[in-house]
Design a protein around this motif. Structure first.
Motif, PDB file in Angstrom:
ATOM      1  N   PRO A  46       0.836  -1.205   0.000  1.00 21.46           N
ATOM      2  CA  PRO A  46       0.000   0.000   0.000  1.00 21.46           C
ATOM      3  C   PRO A  46       0.872   1.257   0.000  1.00 21.46           C
ATOM      4  N   SER A  47       0.319   2.325  -0.515  1.00 22.08           N
ATOM      5  CA  SER A  47       1.054   3.588  -0.471  1.00 22.08           C
ATOM      6  C   SER A  47       1.093   4.070   0.979  1.00 22.08           C
ATOM      7  N   PRO A  48       2.085   4.880   1.336  1.00 27.94           N
ATOM      8  CA  PRO A  48       2.212   5.315   2.731  1.00 27.94           C
ATOM      9  C   PRO A  48       0.985   6.059   3.255  1.00 27.94           C
ATOM     10  N   GLU A  49       0.272   6.739   2.371  1.00 29.18           N
ATOM     11  CA  GLU A  49      -0.902   7.504   2.827  1.00 29.18           C
ATOM     12  C   GLU A  49      -2.211   6.734   2.631  1.00 29.18           C
ATOM     13  N   ALA A  50      -2.138   5.469   2.307  1.00 33.91           N
ATOM     14  CA  ALA A  50      -3.345   4.662   2.062  1.00 33.91           C
ATOM     15  C   ALA A  50      -4.185   4.555   3.330  1.00 33.91           C
ATOM     16  N   THR A  81      -7.027  -3.874   7.741  1.00 36.50           N
ATOM     17  CA  THR A  81      -5.817  -4.114   6.963  1.00 36.50           C
ATOM     18  C   THR A  81      -5.576  -2.924   6.046  1.00 36.50           C
ATOM     19  N   TYR A  82      -4.345  -2.751   5.635  1.00 34.67           N
ATOM     20  CA  TYR A  82      -4.012  -1.703   4.669  1.00 34.67           C
ATOM     21  C   TYR A  82      -3.830  -2.274   3.267  1.00 34.67           C
ATOM     22  N   TYR A  83      -4.079  -3.557   3.115  1.00 36.34           N
ATOM     23  CA  TYR A  83      -3.929  -4.236   1.830  1.00 36.34           C
ATOM     24  C   TYR A  83      -5.315  -4.544   1.255  1.00 36.34           C
ATOM     25  N   PRO A  84      -5.793  -3.768   0.287  1.00 37.79           N
ATOM     26  CA  PRO A  84      -7.129  -4.007  -0.271  1.00 37.79           C
ATOM     27  C   PRO A  84      -7.275  -5.388  -0.916  1.00 37.79           C
ATOM     28  N   GLN A  85      -6.184  -5.919  -1.469  1.00 38.72           N
ATOM     29  CA  GLN A  85      -6.253  -7.246  -2.089  1.00 38.72           C
ATOM     30  C   GLN A  85      -6.526  -8.317  -1.038  1.00 38.72           C
ATOM     31  N   LEU A  94      -8.346 -12.162  16.699  1.00 36.90           N
ATOM     32  CA  LEU A  94      -7.299 -11.803  15.743  1.00 36.90           C
ATOM     33  C   LEU A  94      -6.387 -13.004  15.481  1.00 36.90           C
ATOM     34  N   GLN A  95      -6.065 -13.740  16.531  1.00 39.04           N
ATOM     35  CA  GLN A  95      -5.225 -14.935  16.365  1.00 39.04           C
ATOM     36  C   GLN A  95      -5.914 -15.979  15.499  1.00 39.04           C
ATOM     37  N   VAL A  96      -7.214 -16.182  15.696  1.00 37.39           N
ATOM     38  CA  VAL A  96      -7.963 -17.158  14.892  1.00 37.39           C
ATOM     39  C   VAL A  96      -7.935 -16.747  13.424  1.00 37.39           C
ATOM     40  N   ALA A  97      -8.205 -15.485  13.144  1.00 40.75           N
ATOM     41  CA  ALA A  97      -8.220 -15.007  11.760  1.00 40.75           C
ATOM     42  C   ALA A  97      -6.831 -15.110  11.137  1.00 40.75           C
ATOM     43  N   ARG A  98      -5.805 -14.757  11.878  1.00 44.14           N
ATOM     44  CA  ARG A  98      -4.440 -14.852  11.353  1.00 44.14           C
ATOM     45  C   ARG A  98      -4.052 -16.305  11.086  1.00 44.14           C
ATOM     46  N   HIS A  99      -4.521 -17.203  11.925  1.00 41.16           N
ATOM     47  CA  HIS A  99      -4.241 -18.628  11.714  1.00 41.16           C
ATOM     48  C   HIS A  99      -4.873 -19.107  10.397  1.00 41.16           C
ATOM     49  N   VAL A 100      -6.092 -18.671  10.122  1.00 45.31           N
ATOM     50  CA  VAL A 100      -6.768 -19.043   8.864  1.00 45.31           C
ATOM     51  C   VAL A 100      -5.981 -18.491   7.679  1.00 45.31           C
ATOM     52  N   LEU A 101      -5.529 -17.247   7.771  1.00 37.56           N
ATOM     53  CA  LEU A 101      -4.737 -16.661   6.680  1.00 37.56           C
ATOM     54  C   LEU A 101      -3.454 -17.451   6.453  1.00 37.56           C
ATOM     55  N   GLU A 102      -2.755 -17.748   7.528  1.00 42.75           N
ATOM     56  CA  GLU A 102      -1.488 -18.462   7.385  1.00 42.75           C
ATOM     57  C   GLU A 102      -1.698 -19.863   6.802  1.00 42.75           C
ATOM     58  N   ALA A 103      -2.785 -20.518   7.194  1.00 44.08           N
ATOM     59  CA  ALA A 103      -3.087 -21.846   6.652  1.00 44.08           C
ATOM     60  C   ALA A 103      -3.356 -21.788   5.150  1.00 44.08           C
ATOM     61  N   ASN A 104      -3.687 -20.602   4.646  1.00 44.31           N
ATOM     62  CA  ASN A 104      -3.954 -20.413   3.222  1.00 44.31           C
ATOM     63  C   ASN A 104      -2.844 -19.622   2.536  1.00 44.31           C
ATOM     64  N   SER A 105      -1.642 -19.693   3.070  1.00 45.58           N
ATOM     65  CA  SER A 105      -0.429 -19.078   2.494  1.00 45.58           C
ATOM     66  C   SER A 105      -0.525 -17.567   2.349  1.00 45.58           C
ATOM     67  N   ILE A 106      -1.173 -16.928   3.300  1.00 46.62           N
ATOM     68  CA  ILE A 106      -1.249 -15.464   3.342  1.00 46.62           C
ATOM     69  C   ILE A 106      -0.543 -15.019   4.614  1.00 46.62           C
ATOM     70  N   TYR A 107       0.336 -14.044   4.486  1.00 46.82           N
ATOM     71  CA  TYR A 107       1.093 -13.580   5.643  1.00 46.82           C
ATOM     72  C   TYR A 107       0.136 -13.033   6.697  1.00 46.82           C
ATOM     73  N   PRO A 108       0.093 -13.636   7.889  1.00 46.00           N
ATOM     74  CA  PRO A 108      -0.928 -13.290   8.878  1.00 46.00           C
ATOM     75  C   PRO A 108      -0.846 -11.868   9.426  1.00 46.00           C
ATOM     76  N   GLU A 109       0.364 -11.298   9.462  1.00 44.83           N
ATOM     77  CA  GLU A 109       0.522  -9.963  10.041  1.00 44.83           C
ATOM     78  C   GLU A 109      -0.026  -8.851   9.140  1.00 44.83           C
ATOM     79  N   LEU A 110      -0.471  -9.192   7.921  1.00 42.79           N
ATOM     80  CA  LEU A 110      -1.101  -8.183   7.074  1.00 42.79           C
ATOM     81  C   LEU A 110      -2.450  -7.769   7.660  1.00 42.79           C
ATOM     82  N   LEU A 111      -3.004  -8.630   8.497  1.00 45.02           N
ATOM     83  CA  LEU A 111      -4.233  -8.313   9.220  1.00 45.02           C
ATOM     84  C   LEU A 111      -3.803  -7.597  10.492  1.00 45.02           C
TER      85      LEU A 111
END
Length: 195
Positions: free
Chosen positions: A86-90, A121-125, A167-184
């Protein structure tokens, strides 16, 4: 006698050639050393100044990019799905979950727990990808909510502890699907009712 002079000249010429070659080799080694030093010192200076050109890179240890330089962009391992930084001002984006109303362990004082959630999140994707993970998220969050206890949630720190667990549950789901959890970044409860 003439033969002896020729032999001596050949010996002197051979010695001179060897000395000349040694001097050239030493000069080459010194030149290579100087070039290596200059290149390494330039790389060190560019990293110290934060001039790294790549925003996404290897950060196996969970290190984040400097917030002043990259805004909300994070550095993370290439083993995860890569997103456009994301851009710094996003502005932040929110993934809104359906309303949750579950039976929970009310300890004789309540039967239902109602919670509305929004993930930041700051990542729209990432929001688009989370939409595909909605059924998994809903299942895992409902399981967490059903296992809560009224006595624990009624404490002053109870809702904050629940937020951290969500937040931990959601991050675990992201990581299980190859998405970096800290983006949340965080989760917000816009409604929290025990009845």
């Amino acid at each position: 006698m003439a033969e002896e002079e020729v032999k001596e000249e050949k010996k002197k010429g051979g010695k001179g050639l060897i000395i000349l070659l040694l001097v050239i080799v030493i000069l080459l080694l010194v030149g290579i050393g100087v070039m290596a030093y200059l290149l390494l010192s330039q790389q060190g200076a560019s990293h110290a100044n934060g001039d790294a050109a790549e925003v996404h890179g290897s950060a196996e240890h969970g290190e984040h990019g400097d917030a002043a330089d990259a805004g909300h962009a994070k550095n993370y391992s290439p083993k995860y799905k890569q997103y456009e930084p994301p851009s710094p001002e996003a502005p932040p984006g929110y993934f809104v979950m359906d309303k949750f109303v579950v039976n929970f362990n009310g300890d004789g004082q309540a039967k239902y727990l109602a919670v509305d959630l929004q993930f930041l999140t700051y990542y729209p994707q990432l929001i688009a990808d989370m939409e595909h993970l909605r059924p998994i998220l809903k299942n895992d969050i409902q399981r967490l909510l059903r296992n809560q206890h009224f006595n624990q949630l009624s404490k002053p720190e109870g809702p904050d502890e629940l937020r951290a667990e969500l937040l931990q549950v959601a991050r675990h789901v992201l990581e299980a699907n190859s998405i970096y959890p800290e983006l949340l970044e965080d989760v917000y409860m816009t409604r929290f009712v025990m009845q």
